[in-house]
Design an enzyme around this catalytic site. Structure first.
Site, short mmCIF file in Angstrom:
data_model
loop_
_atom_site.label_atom_id
_atom_site.label_comp_id
_atom_site.label_asym_id
_atom_site.label_seq_id
_atom_site.Cartn_x
_atom_site.Cartn_y
_atom_site.Cartn_z
N GLY A 1 37.41 -3.79 79.40
CA GLY A 1 36.04 -4.14 79.12
C GLY A 1 35.93 -5.42 78.66
CB CYS B 1 42.96 -4.62 79.43
SG CYS B 1 42.33 -6.21 79.01
CE1 TYR B 2 36.94 -3.48 73.52
CE2 TYR B 2 36.58 -1.13 74.66
CZ TYR B 2 36.32 -2.28 73.33
OH TYR B 2 35.29 -1.77 72.36
CG HIS C 1 43.38 -5.41 84.45
ND1 HIS C 1 42.46 -4.82 83.95
CD2 HIS C 1 43.26 -6.68 83.62
CE1 HIS C 1 41.38 -5.20 82.93
NE2 HIS C 1 42.15 -6.22 82.88
CD GLU D 1 42.56 -2.22 86.73
OE1 GLU D 1 43.75 -1.89 86.32
OE2 GLU D 1 41.71 -2.95 85.83
CG ASP E 1 28.86 1.89 104.81
OD1 ASP E 1 29.94 1.87 105.39
OD2 ASP E 1 28.40 1.21 103.65
CE LYS F 1 31.73 -1.53 104.60
NZ LYS F 1 30.04 -1.32 104.47
#
Ligand code: XMP
Length: 508
Positions: A51, A78-79, A168, A170, A224, A364
């Site tokens: 964050g 992290c945060y 991170h 991710e 989509d 997506k």
């Protein structure tokens, strides 16, 4: 399921994306609702996202310390790690801001840690983004690795089931990020079951949900809504009523291509509403971009409602909502505001239609894979994203019929030349902008003062950030020459070389 507590990180949505990739179920919560949501969902594990705040900020998001007593494994990122450490009594210090790749080196303790189980390397590259650093270890924690700037870059407290990293996992450029998340999921005893992308399964589910009822579905020609309506058509055939509103603001040829896809591939003729005049009339005199967006959104809803009234027997509203829309619209109190991206997202509740969103669980690239498997042509599923308000947000200032026509011609040239150079699918988006700036040109023997067109082309993985594309000069030259020669009254062409952030992808 693993519950992600979102502390406002721009990449919080990627944590869920990565977990789903390894087959874990996920849900999101806010720091305020976390305890309530944990009771509701009974997750096997919890992740605290990163964050933008510092734990010492007066309005920094925080969480009840009770969460540490639940015995559920927690991974702080992290945060998330700084907050965990702060709540458990450690010292945090505001250090200089670090952003980008860093090397982490694991220590001897990491060899027996479940988080780094089977790690092939001791030192590897990770993405960091922080301004605060944890300076002391909370009681019961063991350090597992450090970077140049953060001594406690990876830590654990096995007894209390707490794990944390200062980087991170991710982020796409963190090496072994997926392995860290997979190891955490295993610590949580999470059953890993990757989502099936088999369209037959989705079609079967639609059949079971809808039965012999009718579904009305707004299609825009984008990936989509096309894939969603296509699957619905495969499930229920003529009981689908696809509606395409021709606003005149969409890419050239969209109407014909919608007709072709539905008419030829699934033999369901779409309802085409020609509303070009109505859109141009309502946009007259509007120069503010948000007002344009609102006007267009309102018109789409009004027109769609008018059509829906004629099809009172429809029980469902089909929509091409995908997983990233679900996360974005849920939003996070602590993340920055994200624009509403749906033209008919704001339909009034009194329409009494049940929502049918067959792609709600997919990202997506997964939607593209499903569409491909279902038999949609490659040029349909590989289309670049296009904003709901269409060309209106690519014409700075008033949208007049003349400027709209020029924008369409110029944009077609950009796309044609980028495709010809084999670059289209490598780019996230490429397009032209009517800038509203004017400059001098000499055409024939006369000096003219005419509008400047800008070209924007960039790569992006996560939409949050983008890098302008290094298009070869020869391709830019071709685009520029064609635009000034083929589009009337254009004085020059410029290439936008600004990254996001700070510049957004669109100009408006
Ligand atoms: P920005 O300009 O925010 O764009 O960097 C990020 C992505 O969102 C698209 N975009 C929109 N899509 N309605 C949409 O459906 C909108 O109002 C809108 N504004 C931006 C943009 O094309 C890019 O892909």
């Amino acid at each position: 399921m693993i519950l992600i507590v979102d502390f406002g990180s721009q990449t919080a949505h990627l944590i869920g994306r990565r977990l789903r990739q390894i087959g874990s179920q996920t849900t999101y919560s806010t720091p305020e609702d976390a305890i309530k949501d944990i009771k509701k969902h009974k997750p096997n594990g919890i992740i605290f996202s990163g964050g933008p705040s510092s734990v010492y900020d007066t309005d920094a998001p925080t969480i009840s310390k009770d969460i540490f007593k639940l015995g559920i494994p927690i991974l702080g990122i992290c945060y998330g790690w700084q907050l965990m450490a702060h709540l458990l009594g450690a010292k945090i210090k505001n250090t200089s801001k670090e952003y980008g790749p860093e090397d982490i080196t694991l220590n001897a303790a990491a060899k027996t840690s479940q988080i780094f189980k089977n790690f092939p390397k001791k030192t590897f590259s990770v993405i960091v983004s922080h301004g605060d650093t944890v300076m002391t270890l909370p009681k019961g924690f063991t350090s597992l690795g450090e970077t140049k700037t953060a001594t406690y870059s990876a830590v654990e407290n096995v007894k209390d089931n707490l794990y944390a990293i200062q980087f991170h996992p991710e982020a796409y450029h963190t090496s072994y990020g997926l392995d860290i998340l997979r190891n955490f999921a295993k610590i949580c005893n999470e059953t890993l079951d990757p989502l099936s992308l088999d369209p037959k399964r989705i079609i079967q589910q639609i059949k079971e949900t809808v039965g012999d009822q009718k579904v009305i579905c707004a299609v825009s020609g984008g990936v989509d809504s096309t894939v969603a309506a296509f699957l619905i058509a495969k499930a229920i055939g003529k009981n689908l009523i696809p509606v395409y509103v021709e606003s005149g603001l969409m890419r050239q040829g969209t109407k014909d291509y919608v007709k072709k896809i539905f008419g030829q591939l699934v033999r369901v003729n779409p309802v085409i509403i020609d509303a070009q005049k109505r859109f141009i009339k309502e946009l007259k005199g509007i120069t503010d971009s948000e007002q344009k967006r609102k006007t267009i959104g309102r018109l789409y809803v009004e027109i769609f409602q008018e059509v829906a009234k004629e099809h009172k027997d429809a029980k469902f509203l089909g929509q091409g909502t995908i997983y990233s829309d679900v996360i974005e619209s849920k939003g996070s109190k602590h993340a920055s505001h994200i624009k509403s991206h749906h033209n008919v997202g704001g339909l009034p509740k009194d329409m009494h239609l049940l929502l049918l969103e067959p792609l709600r669980d997919f990202y997506k690239d997964e939607v593209r894979e499903i569409g491909r498997e279902a038999g949609l042509p490659e040029d349909v599923i590989m289309q670049q994203p296009f904003p709901g308000p269409g060309y209106a947000v690519r014409i700075i200032g008033e949208v007049t019929p003349e400027r709209l026509e020029k924008e369409k011609q110029a944009d077609m040239i950009v796309v044609e030349e980028i495709k010809r150079a084999g670059l289209y699918e490598k780019l996230f988006q490429c397009f032209s902008i009517m800038t509203g700036a004017y400059s001098t040109a000499v055409k024939g023997d006369a000096r003219v003062f005419a509008e400047v067109i800008a070209i924007r082309a960039y790569e992006s993985v996560d939409i949050m950030t983008s890098q302008w594309a290094d298009i070869p000069y020869t391709v830019l030259q071709k685009i520029s020459a064609r635009i000034v020669n083929e589009v009337p009254d254009i004085s020059r062409v410029v290439y936008d070389i600004t990254t996001k952030p700070p510049a957004t992808m669109e100009w408006e």
